[in-house]
Design a protein around this motif. Structure first.
Motif, PDB file in Angstrom:
ATOM      1  N   ASP A  80      -0.882   7.020   3.954  1.00 19.59           N
ATOM      2  CA  ASP A  80       0.304   6.249   4.307  1.00 19.59           C
ATOM      3  C   ASP A  80       0.569   5.155   3.268  1.00 19.59           C
ATOM      4  N   PHE A  81      -0.491   4.490   2.826  1.00 17.11           N
ATOM      5  CA  PHE A  81      -0.362   3.445   1.801  1.00 17.11           C
ATOM      6  C   PHE A  81       0.188   4.043   0.504  1.00 17.11           C
ATOM      7  N   ILE A  82      -0.370   5.171   0.085  1.00 20.30           N
ATOM      8  CA  ILE A  82       0.081   5.830  -1.148  1.00 20.30           C
ATOM      9  C   ILE A  82       1.539   6.276  -1.014  1.00 20.30           C
ATOM     10  N   ARG A  83       1.899   6.787   0.149  1.00 24.72           N
ATOM     11  CA  ARG A  83       3.280   7.202   0.389  1.00 24.72           C
ATOM     12  C   ARG A  83       4.224   5.997   0.225  1.00 24.72           C
ATOM     13  N   ASN A  84       3.815   4.849   0.753  1.00 20.28           N
ATOM     14  CA  ASN A  84       4.626   3.636   0.597  1.00 20.28           C
ATOM     15  C   ASN A  84       4.680   3.169  -0.856  1.00 20.28           C
ATOM     16  N   VAL A  85       3.573   3.288  -1.566  1.00 21.96           N
ATOM     17  CA  VAL A  85       3.544   2.918  -2.982  1.00 21.96           C
ATOM     18  C   VAL A  85       4.519   3.787  -3.763  1.00 21.96           C
ATOM     19  N   ARG A  86       4.519   5.070  -3.483  1.00 20.03           N
ATOM     20  CA  ARG A  86       5.445   5.983  -4.173  1.00 20.03           C
ATOM     21  C   ARG A  86       6.900   5.638  -3.853  1.00 20.03           C
ATOM     22  N   ARG A  87       7.133   5.300  -2.603  1.00 23.85           N
ATOM     23  CA  ARG A  87       8.494   4.989  -2.162  1.00 23.85           C
ATOM     24  C   ARG A  87       8.975   3.672  -2.767  1.00 23.85           C
ATOM     25  N   ILE A  88       8.134   2.668  -2.773  1.00 23.30           N
ATOM     26  CA  ILE A  88       8.509   1.340  -3.257  1.00 23.30           C
ATOM     27  C   ILE A  88       8.463   1.276  -4.783  1.00 23.30           C
ATOM     28  N   SER A  89       7.413   1.778  -5.363  1.00 22.15           N
ATOM     29  CA  SER A  89       7.154   1.784  -6.812  1.00 22.15           C
ATOM     30  C   SER A  89       7.506   0.462  -7.498  1.00 22.15           C
ATOM     31  N   ASP A  90       7.015  -0.631  -6.916  1.00 21.01           N
ATOM     32  CA  ASP A  90       7.178  -1.970  -7.477  1.00 21.01           C
ATOM     33  C   ASP A  90       5.861  -2.713  -7.285  1.00 21.01           C
ATOM     34  N   PRO A  91       5.025  -2.769  -8.340  1.00 24.33           N
ATOM     35  CA  PRO A  91       3.710  -3.413  -8.207  1.00 24.33           C
ATOM     36  C   PRO A  91       3.777  -4.861  -7.712  1.00 24.33           C
ATOM     37  N   GLN A  92       4.806  -5.589  -8.090  1.00 26.90           N
ATOM     38  CA  GLN A  92       4.966  -6.976  -7.640  1.00 26.90           C
ATOM     39  C   GLN A  92       5.127  -7.026  -6.119  1.00 26.90           C
ATOM     40  N   HIS A  93       5.979  -6.164  -5.595  1.00 24.72           N
ATOM     41  CA  HIS A  93       6.218  -6.103  -4.148  1.00 24.72           C
ATOM     42  C   HIS A  93       4.941  -5.665  -3.407  1.00 24.72           C
ATOM     43  N   ILE A  94       4.263  -4.688  -3.948  1.00 20.93           N
ATOM     44  CA  ILE A  94       3.032  -4.198  -3.315  1.00 20.93           C
ATOM     45  C   ILE A  94       1.958  -5.284  -3.326  1.00 20.93           C
TER      46      ILE A  94
END
Length: 189
Positions: A80-94
């Motif tokens: 789920d975390f990886i799915r969100n990372v792919r969707r957001i793709s903004d290291p600052q936001h993550i």
């Protein structure tokens, strides 16, 4: 605690330039074996969170008529975390989300159980097996975050601990609805 070990290994592999065909073949086989590897990460969580996770897994096992373990739960959380990372793709936001979700207890105050003592421990060590490719994906994200915030040194273990504790906290507080049913649905389909 590991800090970008898989990431560094991968960069070293990319930097290698085998010259003849035997070396290229050997290098390719080694990379293929390495990428299929399963890694074990260990992180600590409050004992009460671990117990709550065990009870949740037991509920999923009984109601879903399957064997569901903490390993399965953590794998679901990581996916789920990886799915969100792919969707957001903004290291600052993550990074901001990780800081916001970081409810881990301060390590200085945590007691660890001594093997031969009768002392109770308020933390439990959790082992999680993860495919190297998934660990690499997490470490690339963490390297990106470290470039933006050099003082931020998150490891894969830190991320695992944060997402686990955040999930259990949300579950404990009733912020997640129909969790058992959703987990069963995810596991079956």
């Amino acid at each position: 605690m590991s800090y970008l070990n898989v990431y560094k290994q991968e960069l070293e592999l990319l930097a290698e330039q085998p010259k003849d065909w035997k070396e290229r073949l050997k290098h390719a086989v080694y990379k293929r074996i390495l990428r299929a590897e399963t890694l074990v990460y260990t992180f600590t969580v409050p004992a009460s969170y671990y117990l709550r996770g065990e009870m949740l897994c037991e509920d999923v096992s009984e109601l879903g008529e399957m064997n569901y373990t903490q390993q399965d739960l953590i794998q679901l959380l990581v996916n789920d975390f990886i799915r969100n990372v792919r969707r957001i793709s903004d290291p600052q936001h993550i990074y901001q989300k990780l800081l916001l979700r970081d409810r881990r207890p301060v390590k200085i105050n945590s007691k660890r159980m001594k093997p031969d003592s009768g002392e109770m421990s308020n933390v439990v060590e959790v082992e999680f097996r993860i495919k190297r490719s998934l660990a690499l994906r997490l470490e690339v994200l963490l390297a990106d975050i470290a470039e933006l915030h050099p003082d931020a040194r998150f490891s894969v273990e830190d991320v695992l601990e944060i997402i686990y504790c955040d999930f259990i906290e949300a579950y404990k507080n009733g912020n997640l609805k129909n969790v058992v049913e959703k987990i069963i649905e995810n596991a079956q389909g």
